[in-house]
Scaffold this motif. Structure first.
Motif, PDB file in Angstrom:
ATOM      1  N   UNK A 203       0.840  -1.193   0.000  1.00  0.00           N
ATOM      2  CA  UNK A 203       0.000   0.000   0.000  1.00  0.00           C
ATOM      3  C   UNK A 203       0.882   1.253   0.000  1.00  0.00           C
ATOM      4  N   UNK A 204       0.390   2.303  -0.636  1.00  0.00           N
ATOM      5  CA  UNK A 204       1.148   3.554  -0.726  1.00  0.00           C
ATOM      6  C   UNK A 204       0.368   4.690  -0.076  1.00  0.00           C
ATOM      7  N   UNK A 205       1.091   5.742   0.320  1.00  0.00           N
ATOM      8  CA  UNK A 205       0.499   6.873   1.041  1.00  0.00           C
ATOM      9  C   UNK A 205       0.835   8.182   0.339  1.00  0.00           C
ATOM     10  N   UNK A 206      -0.203   8.993   0.095  1.00  0.00           N
ATOM     11  CA  UNK A 206      -0.013  10.363  -0.371  1.00  0.00           C
ATOM     12  C   UNK A 206      -0.339  11.326   0.765  1.00  0.00           C
TER      13      UNK A 206
ATOM     14  N   UNK B 265     -10.400   4.053   8.681  1.00  0.00           N
ATOM     15  CA  UNK B 265      -9.905   5.431   8.672  1.00  0.00           C
ATOM     16  C   UNK B 265      -9.517   5.782  10.102  1.00  0.00           C
ATOM     17  N   UNK B 266      -8.629   6.777  10.260  1.00  0.00           N
ATOM     18  CA  UNK B 266      -8.023   6.993  11.567  1.00  0.00           C
ATOM     19  C   UNK B 266      -8.022   8.446  12.008  1.00  0.00           C
ATOM     20  N   UNK B 267      -8.365   8.609  13.304  1.00  0.00           N
ATOM     21  CA  UNK B 267      -8.256   9.883  13.996  1.00  0.00           C
ATOM     22  C   UNK B 267      -6.863   9.996  14.595  1.00  0.00           C
ATOM     23  N   UNK B 268      -6.279  11.176  14.499  1.00  0.00           N
ATOM     24  CA  UNK B 268      -4.947  11.428  15.046  1.00  0.00           C
ATOM     25  C   UNK B 268      -5.043  12.530  16.097  1.00  0.00           C
ATOM     26  N   UNK B 269      -4.412  12.300  17.250  1.00  0.00           N
ATOM     27  CA  UNK B 269      -4.412  13.345  18.278  1.00  0.00           C
ATOM     28  C   UNK B 269      -3.475  14.473  17.857  1.00  0.00           C
ATOM     29  N   UNK B 270      -3.989  15.701  17.917  1.00  0.00           N
ATOM     30  CA  UNK B 270      -3.210  16.881  17.561  1.00  0.00           C
ATOM     31  C   UNK B 270      -2.910  17.676  18.824  1.00  0.00           C
ATOM     32  N   UNK B 271      -1.610  17.847  19.098  1.00  0.00           N
ATOM     33  CA  UNK B 271      -1.170  18.600  20.264  1.00  0.00           C
ATOM     34  C   UNK B 271      -0.648  19.958  19.810  1.00  0.00           C
ATOM     35  N   UNK B 272      -1.197  20.998  20.386  1.00  0.00           N
ATOM     36  CA  UNK B 272      -0.848  22.357  19.983  1.00  0.00           C
ATOM     37  C   UNK B 272       0.408  22.848  20.691  1.00  0.00           C
ATOM     38  N   UNK B 273       1.225  23.590  19.952  1.00  0.00           N
ATOM     39  CA  UNK B 273       2.466  24.132  20.515  1.00  0.00           C
ATOM     40  C   UNK B 273       2.688  25.564  20.045  1.00  0.00           C
ATOM     41  N   UNK B 274       3.321  26.337  20.923  1.00  0.00           N
ATOM     42  CA  UNK B 274       3.889  27.623  20.543  1.00  0.00           C
ATOM     43  C   UNK B 274       5.402  27.467  20.483  1.00  0.00           C
TER      44      UNK B 274
ATOM     45  N   UNK C 270      -4.242  12.866  -5.950  1.00  0.00           N
ATOM     46  CA  UNK C 270      -3.308  11.949  -5.297  1.00  0.00           C
ATOM     47  C   UNK C 270      -3.183  10.631  -6.063  1.00  0.00           C
ATOM     48  N   UNK C 271      -1.993  10.062  -6.017  1.00  0.00           N
ATOM     49  CA  UNK C 271      -1.693   8.852  -6.782  1.00  0.00           C
ATOM     50  C   UNK C 271      -1.662   7.589  -5.920  1.00  0.00           C
ATOM     51  N   UNK C 272      -1.771   7.720  -4.611  1.00  0.00           N
ATOM     52  CA  UNK C 272      -1.578   6.573  -3.722  1.00  0.00           C
ATOM     53  C   UNK C 272      -2.888   5.953  -3.267  1.00  0.00           C
ATOM     54  N   UNK C 273      -2.773   4.828  -2.563  1.00  0.00           N
ATOM     55  CA  UNK C 273      -3.935   4.101  -2.046  1.00  0.00           C
ATOM     56  C   UNK C 273      -4.523   4.794  -0.813  1.00  0.00           C
ATOM     57  N   UNK C 274      -3.643   5.431  -0.030  1.00  0.00           N
ATOM     58  CA  UNK C 274      -4.043   6.076   1.213  1.00  0.00           C
ATOM     59  C   UNK C 274      -3.819   7.581   1.126  1.00  0.00           C
ATOM     60  N   UNK C 275      -4.623   8.308   1.917  1.00  0.00           N
ATOM     61  CA  UNK C 275      -4.526   9.760   2.009  1.00  0.00           C
ATOM     62  C   UNK C 275      -4.195  10.138   3.446  1.00  0.00           C
ATOM     63  N   UNK C 276      -3.215  11.013   3.614  1.00  0.00           N
ATOM     64  CA  UNK C 276      -2.931  11.618   4.914  1.00  0.00           C
ATOM     65  C   UNK C 276      -2.974  13.129   4.741  1.00  0.00           C
TER      66      UNK C 276
ATOM     67  N   UNK D 168      -7.664  12.213   9.744  1.00  0.00           N
ATOM     68  CA  UNK D 168      -6.690  12.617   8.747  1.00  0.00           C
ATOM     69  C   UNK D 168      -6.165  11.475   7.864  1.00  0.00           C
ATOM     70  N   UNK D 169      -6.281  10.238   8.313  1.00  0.00           N
ATOM     71  CA  UNK D 169      -5.700   9.113   7.559  1.00  0.00           C
ATOM     72  C   UNK D 169      -6.808   8.174   7.113  1.00  0.00           C
ATOM     73  N   UNK D 170      -6.871   7.893   5.803  1.00  0.00           N
ATOM     74  CA  UNK D 170      -7.953   7.050   5.287  1.00  0.00           C
ATOM     75  C   UNK D 170      -7.590   6.519   3.903  1.00  0.00           C
ATOM     76  N   UNK D 171      -8.206   5.418   3.477  1.00  0.00           N
ATOM     77  CA  UNK D 171      -8.049   4.999   2.085  1.00  0.00           C
ATOM     78  C   UNK D 171      -8.629   6.061   1.150  1.00  0.00           C
ATOM     79  N   UNK D 172      -8.018   6.215   0.002  1.00  0.00           N
ATOM     80  CA  UNK D 172      -8.468   7.234  -0.958  1.00  0.00           C
ATOM     81  C   UNK D 172      -9.842   6.897  -1.528  1.00  0.00           C
ATOM     82  N   UNK D 173     -10.074   5.652  -1.840  1.00  0.00           N
ATOM     83  CA  UNK D 173     -11.298   5.244  -2.524  1.00  0.00           C
ATOM     84  C   UNK D 173     -12.535   5.597  -1.702  1.00  0.00           C
ATOM     85  N   UNK D 174     -13.436   6.381  -2.289  1.00  0.00           N
ATOM     86  CA  UNK D 174     -14.706   6.716  -1.654  1.00  0.00           C
ATOM     87  C   UNK D 174     -14.654   7.863  -0.673  1.00  0.00           C
TER      88      UNK D 174
END
Length: 252
Positions: A2-5, A105-114, A72-78, A131-137
């Motif tokens: 599998x590939x990631x874009x 598909x996946x949820x990612x924890x986002x930590x804020x920084x200054x 995007x050209x890959x199987x997965x999208x980030x 933010x992370x999921x297969x491209x199809x659909x």
């Protein structure tokens, strides 16, 4: 395999784009959808090995992200914003996921920084973003706070990414002004109503109480107080703009 874009929407992000791309060197493709930047964003991205496609956003984040998926050209999208960074543990987790879990598909924890201050509660408490999921659909809807639509069941990843929120107050208030305008226009387009008492007087007060006391902004000292007060004015400003859009098409 599998590939990631990695898809990065950018406009005038020359101060961010290098470090952003550097954090996703594991990806098979880094695709920068450039909203006709007038600085060196596109040049730096190409020097880092990214593929740059110029496409006008016209204020529609959802349409721009959907355009990115189509390119995007890959199987997965980030999806990644230019001011975000993928941590090394998260990069390894993503690489394992795309091989072993093809239909989620996946949820990612986002930590804020200054860069020079610290705030981890209230409006800057960690959140989860899809933010992370297969491209199809998969596609995206919405102008200001777009929603990613994907047919796959979702889970949360274990490791975080980092969001470098603002470099300075000038940037902060530019975004403040832009987003309150877009929110007001979205409310108008969706046929919402606006009450002066409820939305302009009471709602901002509750917004401050929620982020400063209930969500712990008070624990972040001076910065926590400033951000909580700004959240009060953010809430009030978007409803003031909305109120006058309905009353007099925004004219004073």
């Amino acid at each position: 395999m599998a590939t990631v874009s990695v898809i990065i929407l950018a406009r005038n992000e020359e101060h961010n784009i290098h470090d952003c791309i550097e954090s996703v060197q594991f990806a098979d493709e880094v695709l920068v959808i450039d909203d006709f930047s007038t600085d060196d964003t596109a040049k730096i991205a190409e020097e880092m090995g990214a593929r740059v496609v110029q496409h006008a956003m016209n204020g529609d984040w959802g349409a721009q992200q959907t355009f990115g998926i189509e390119q995007a050209k890959s199987d997965w999208i980030l999806f990644l914003d230019a001011d975000e960074r993928i941590s090394e543990p998260l990069a390894k987790e993503i690489q394992a996921i795309v091989v072993n879990e093809p239909n989620k598909a996946y949820w990612i924890q986002r930590r804020n920084k200054f860069h020079h201050n610290h705030a981890t509660h209230g409006v800057l408490r960690p959140d989860y973003v899809l933010r992370l999921m297969p491209k199809e659909g998969s596609y995206v809807e919405g102008y200001v706070h777009p929603a990613i639509i994907t047919p796959y069941p979702t889970e949360k990843l274990q490791h975080p990414m980092y969001h470098y929120t603002y470099d300075n107050w000038h940037q902060y208030f530019n975004k403040f002004n832009n987003y309150t305008t877009l929110s007001a226009e979205k409310y108008r387009d969706n046929g919402k109503s606006c009450s002066f008492i409820k939305d302009i007087i009471l709602r901002p007060t509750w917004a401050f109480i929620k982020v400063y006391f209930l969500q712990g902004g008070i624990l972040d000292g001076k910065m926590g107080f400033i951000l909580s007060v700004n959240h009060y004015f953010y809430t009030m400003t978007k409803y003031v703009k909305f109120y006058y859009l309905l009353k007099s098409k925004g004219k004073l």
